[in-house]
Design a protein around this motif. Structure first.
Motif, PDB file in Angstrom:
ATOM      1  N   ASP A  58      -9.146   7.207 -53.234  1.00  0.00           N
ATOM      2  CA  ASP A  58      -7.386   6.841 -52.700  1.00  0.00           C
ATOM      3  C   ASP A  58      -6.172   8.330 -52.414  1.00  0.00           C
ATOM      4  OD1 ASP A  58      -8.335   4.756 -53.047  1.00  0.00           O
ATOM      5  OD2 ASP A  58      -7.283   4.002 -54.978  1.00  0.00           O
ATOM      6  N   GLN A  59      -7.147   9.365 -53.558  1.00  0.00           N
ATOM      7  CA  GLN A  59      -5.487  10.829 -52.760  1.00  0.00           C
ATOM      8  C   GLN A  59      -6.179  11.219 -51.226  1.00  0.00           C
ATOM      9  OE1 GLN A  59      -5.441  13.539 -56.067  1.00  0.00           O
ATOM     10  NE2 GLN A  59      -5.524  11.502 -58.002  1.00  0.00           N
ATOM     11  N   LEU A  60      -7.652  11.578 -51.179  1.00  0.00           N
ATOM     12  CA  LEU A  60      -7.967  12.071 -50.147  1.00  0.00           C
ATOM     13  C   LEU A  60      -7.306  11.189 -48.634  1.00  0.00           C
ATOM     14  CD1 LEU A  60      -9.325  13.933 -48.707  1.00  0.00           C
ATOM     15  CD2 LEU A  60     -11.500  12.584 -48.833  1.00  0.00           C
ATOM     16  N   ARG A  61      -7.739  10.062 -48.636  1.00  0.00           N
ATOM     17  CA  ARG A  61      -7.164   9.197 -47.968  1.00  0.00           C
ATOM     18  C   ARG A  61      -5.243   9.186 -47.808  1.00  0.00           C
ATOM     19  NH1 ARG A  61     -11.468   4.219 -49.147  1.00  0.00           N
ATOM     20  NH2 ARG A  61     -12.756   5.005 -47.874  1.00  0.00           N
ATOM     21  N   ARG A  62      -5.154   8.607 -48.837  1.00  0.00           N
ATOM     22  CA  ARG A  62      -3.579   9.316 -48.969  1.00  0.00           C
ATOM     23  C   ARG A  62      -2.740  10.542 -47.937  1.00  0.00           C
ATOM     24  NH1 ARG A  62      -0.776  10.497 -54.234  1.00  0.00           N
ATOM     25  NH2 ARG A  62      -1.606  12.238 -53.331  1.00  0.00           N
ATOM     26  N   ASP A  63      -3.400  11.468 -48.800  1.00  0.00           N
ATOM     27  CA  ASP A  63      -3.059  12.756 -48.284  1.00  0.00           C
ATOM     28  C   ASP A  63      -4.113  13.243 -46.755  1.00  0.00           C
ATOM     29  OD1 ASP A  63      -2.057  13.726 -50.951  1.00  0.00           O
ATOM     30  OD2 ASP A  63      -4.016  15.108 -51.707  1.00  0.00           O
ATOM     31  N   LEU A  64      -4.830  12.813 -45.933  1.00  0.00           N
ATOM     32  CA  LEU A  64      -4.939  12.735 -45.030  1.00  0.00           C
ATOM     33  C   LEU A  64      -4.261  11.769 -44.018  1.00  0.00           C
ATOM     34  CD1 LEU A  64      -8.771  12.918 -44.822  1.00  0.00           C
ATOM     35  CD2 LEU A  64      -7.608  14.434 -44.221  1.00  0.00           C
ATOM     36  N   ALA A  65      -3.864  10.411 -44.514  1.00  0.00           N
ATOM     37  CA  ALA A  65      -2.777   9.898 -43.695  1.00  0.00           C
ATOM     38  C   ALA A  65      -1.751  10.463 -43.266  1.00  0.00           C
ATOM     39  CB  ALA A  65      -2.451   8.514 -44.565  1.00  0.00           C
ATOM     40  N   ILE A  66      -0.870  10.722 -44.243  1.00  0.00           N
ATOM     41  CA  ILE A  66       0.671  11.168 -44.584  1.00  0.00           C
ATOM     42  C   ILE A  66       0.379  12.479 -43.803  1.00  0.00           C
ATOM     43  CG2 ILE A  66       1.977  12.905 -45.784  1.00  0.00           C
ATOM     44  CD1 ILE A  66       1.620  10.681 -47.743  1.00  0.00           C
ATOM     45  N   SER A  67      -0.868  13.462 -44.009  1.00  0.00           N
ATOM     46  CA  SER A  67      -1.209  14.615 -42.798  1.00  0.00           C
ATOM     47  C   SER A  67      -1.202  13.816 -41.755  1.00  0.00           C
ATOM     48  CB  SER A  67      -1.997  15.174 -42.747  1.00  0.00           C
ATOM     49  OG  SER A  67      -2.546  16.237 -41.898  1.00  0.00           O
ATOM     50  N   TYR A  68      -2.154  13.130 -40.929  1.00  0.00           N
ATOM     51  CA  TYR A  68      -1.818  12.722 -39.715  1.00  0.00           C
ATOM     52  C   TYR A  68      -0.416  11.912 -39.331  1.00  0.00           C
ATOM     53  CZ  TYR A  68      -7.000  13.490 -39.833  1.00  0.00           C
ATOM     54  OH  TYR A  68      -8.258  13.840 -40.357  1.00  0.00           O
ATOM     55  N   LEU A  69       0.041  11.380 -40.036  1.00  0.00           N
ATOM     56  CA  LEU A  69       0.955  11.184 -39.514  1.00  0.00           C
ATOM     57  C   LEU A  69       2.250  11.878 -38.903  1.00  0.00           C
ATOM     58  CD1 LEU A  69       1.381   7.662 -41.517  1.00  0.00           C
ATOM     59  CD2 LEU A  69       0.873   7.922 -38.992  1.00  0.00           C
ATOM     60  N   SER A  70       1.785  13.387 -39.684  1.00  0.00           N
ATOM     61  CA  SER A  70       3.669  13.824 -39.845  1.00  0.00           C
ATOM     62  C   SER A  70       3.044  14.532 -38.766  1.00  0.00           C
ATOM     63  CB  SER A  70       3.502  14.735 -41.330  1.00  0.00           C
ATOM     64  OG  SER A  70       3.780  13.915 -42.236  1.00  0.00           O
ATOM     65  N   HIS A  71       1.594  14.842 -38.328  1.00  0.00           N
ATOM     66  CA  HIS A  71       1.373  16.295 -37.747  1.00  0.00           C
ATOM     67  C   HIS A  71       1.086  16.465 -36.645  1.00  0.00           C
ATOM     68  CE1 HIS A  71       2.988  19.154 -40.615  1.00  0.00           C
ATOM     69  NE2 HIS A  71       2.434  18.431 -41.710  1.00  0.00           N
ATOM     70  N   SER A  72       0.822  14.402 -36.187  1.00  0.00           N
ATOM     71  CA  SER A  72      -0.113  14.187 -35.229  1.00  0.00           C
ATOM     72  C   SER A  72       0.767  12.962 -34.479  1.00  0.00           C
ATOM     73  CB  SER A  72      -1.253  14.252 -35.579  1.00  0.00           C
ATOM     74  OG  SER A  72      -1.735  12.717 -35.353  1.00  0.00           O
ATOM     75  N   SER A  73       0.084  12.802 -32.566  1.00  0.00           N
ATOM     76  CA  SER A  73       1.323  11.320 -32.534  1.00  0.00           C
ATOM     77  C   SER A  73      -0.392  10.901 -31.944  1.00  0.00           C
ATOM     78  CB  SER A  73       1.093  12.156 -30.623  1.00  0.00           C
ATOM     79  OG  SER A  73       0.178  12.762 -30.259  1.00  0.00           O
ATOM     80  N   ARG A  74      -1.181  10.709 -33.280  1.00  0.00           N
ATOM     81  CA  ARG A  74      -2.762   9.536 -33.325  1.00  0.00           C
ATOM     82  C   ARG A  74      -2.115   8.108 -33.477  1.00  0.00           C
ATOM     83  NH1 ARG A  74      -7.444  12.401 -36.631  1.00  0.00           N
ATOM     84  NH2 ARG A  74      -8.573  10.496 -35.640  1.00  0.00           N
ATOM     85  N   SER A  75      -2.797   6.965 -32.988  1.00  0.00           N
ATOM     86  CA  SER A  75      -2.526   6.502 -33.089  1.00  0.00           C
ATOM     87  C   SER A  75      -2.374   5.731 -34.557  1.00  0.00           C
ATOM     88  CB  SER A  75      -2.483   4.694 -32.196  1.00  0.00           C
ATOM     89  OG  SER A  75      -4.462   4.656 -31.857  1.00  0.00           O
ATOM     90  N   VAL A  76      -1.819   4.457 -34.847  1.00  0.00           N
ATOM     91  CA  VAL A  76      -1.985   4.123 -36.309  1.00  0.00           C
ATOM     92  C   VAL A  76      -3.368   3.591 -37.006  1.00  0.00           C
ATOM     93  CG1 VAL A  76      -1.531   2.302 -37.933  1.00  0.00           C
ATOM     94  CG2 VAL A  76       0.336   3.644 -36.941  1.00  0.00           C
ATOM     95  N   MET A  77      -3.720   3.312 -35.942  1.00  0.00           N
ATOM     96  CA  MET A  77      -4.866   1.705 -35.666  1.00  0.00           C
ATOM     97  C   MET A  77      -6.633   3.236 -35.564  1.00  0.00           C
ATOM     98  SD  MET A  77      -6.160  -0.735 -36.264  1.00  0.00           S
ATOM     99  CE  MET A  77      -8.257  -0.364 -36.537  1.00  0.00           C
ATOM    100  N   ASP A  78      -6.483   4.411 -35.269  1.00  0.00           N
ATOM    101  CA  ASP A  78      -7.025   5.824 -35.094  1.00  0.00           C
ATOM    102  C   ASP A  78      -7.514   6.331 -35.824  1.00  0.00           C
ATOM    103  OD1 ASP A  78      -7.804   5.769 -32.213  1.00  0.00           O
ATOM    104  OD2 ASP A  78      -6.512   7.328 -31.787  1.00  0.00           O
TER     105      ASP A  78
END
Length: 339
Positions: A285-305
């Motif tokens: 859970d912590q790994l997925r949470r941290d990666l999700a926050i990182s991707y949303l904060s630092h990339s333009s990738r779509s939520v589905m991706d």
């Protein structure tokens, strides 16, 4: 876009708010400080929001520089910028952790007026105990700061994370006490006579393994490493997290399969993770949470991706998990950052 192999960590928004309290009422613009490090003040309105450790570290340094106070106004005397670096260099000549901890506590006693610490030891247990000066209003963040700095430097000095037996606090249980389990250990006790952190006494006899060269690197990355509980890369928790990261994007193995891959029985692996205050599910859970926050904060990738990379087959499942982690949907979280 952030490197996909990065190991990001996140910090609860309550610690952002605590750090910013020191600038309120002074001739400083909190919104501007946040914006300068890439954060939106609207995040403060989301109680379960989290920020990346890099963002928080940048804010930490910005506030310390603006105040010329590395203790964030939590004491009646400033801890001027450069004090922490001086402390780290001053303990390098100590032979053991016990000597270094005593010197660290004397250092803080010289720098601070309102809060201090002492080291206690008996046959089995060592304790770092905090003391407040008489008549001084209690500041929870001051306790959190000093305990974190003392513990983080202690772990760094001996080159490993020191397992915490229990942590006691001289104040009532705060709303963000769940974060303490990540910061300290599972055994938390509130409304105690003193704030203290206990660990096995034998750790005080460990040798100091750092030098001037490694101190420069530690200070270059601080406070990020301290904020993330000084995670030793050789701990089982860190090894499991790195192994899981290799499976993303994709399906992570079940617990029994992973234990076999790591040449352990499931019972042994479960026991060792428990000793480190973690479980297989909490690490996932912590790994997925941290990666999700990182991707949303630092990339333009779509939520589905992002959802697919993290192993969610449905967008709705990712939304539910992310809202549980942060109190906001992925889209709301990204819009708040971009506000």
């Amino acid at each position: 876009m952030q490197n996909s192999t990065a190991e990001p960590g996140t910090i609860a928004i309550c610690f952002v708010a605590a750090a910013l309290r020191s600038v309120h009422g002074r001739d400083l613009n909190a919104d501007e400080l946040l914006a300068n490090v890439g954060l939106s003040s609207s995040l403060l309105q989301v109680p379960q929001a989290r920020v990346s450790a890099k963002h928080y570290s940048a804010l930490w340094r910005a506030i310390a520089a603006a105040l010329d106070d590395e203790f964030f106004g939590q004491d009646s005397r400033r801890m001027k910028v450069g004090s922490f670096a001086m402390l780290c260099h001053s303990v390098l000549s100590c032979k053991t952790l016990g000597q270094a901890l005593d010197r660290s506590l004397r250092f803080y006693a010289l720098i601070l007026d309102d809060i201090s610490g002492s080291a206690e030891r008996d046959a089995k247990e060592a304790r770092i105990v905090l003391h407040e000066a008489a008549g001084v209003p209690q500041r929870v963040f001051a306790h959190e700061l000093l305990l974190m700095l003392l513990y983080g430097v202690s772990c760094w000095l001996v080159g490993r994370r020191i397992p915490i037996l229990r942590t006691e606090f001289s104040y009532a249980e705060p709303a963000h006490s769940a974060e303490y389990r990540l910061m300290y250990c599972a055994d938390l006790r509130f409304d105690r006579p003193n704030t203290l952190l206990a660990f096995e006494a034998s750790y005080l006899d460990l040798p100091v393994v750092q030098n001037e060269r490694s101190a420069k690197e530690f200070l270059r990355t601080a406070p990020e490493s301290i904020l993330l509980k000084y995670k030793n890369g050789s701990s089982l928790t860190a090894r499991v997290r790195r192994r899981l990261r290799q499976f993303l994007p994709g399906t992570v193995p079940d617990f029994e399969e992973l234990a076999q891959q790591m040449s352990m029985t499931p019972a042994t692996m479960r026991r060792r993770l428990h000793e480190e205050g973690e479980s297989y599910q909490s690490i996932k859970d912590q790994l997925r949470r941290d990666l999700a926050i990182s991707y949303l904060s630092h990339s333009s990738r779509s939520v589905m991706d992002i959802a697919l990379e993290l192993g969610f087959s449905e967008r709705s499942a990712f939304h539910r998990a992310f809202r549980k982690w942060t109190g906001a949907s992925p889209g709301e979280f990204r819009r708040t950052l971009q506000a």
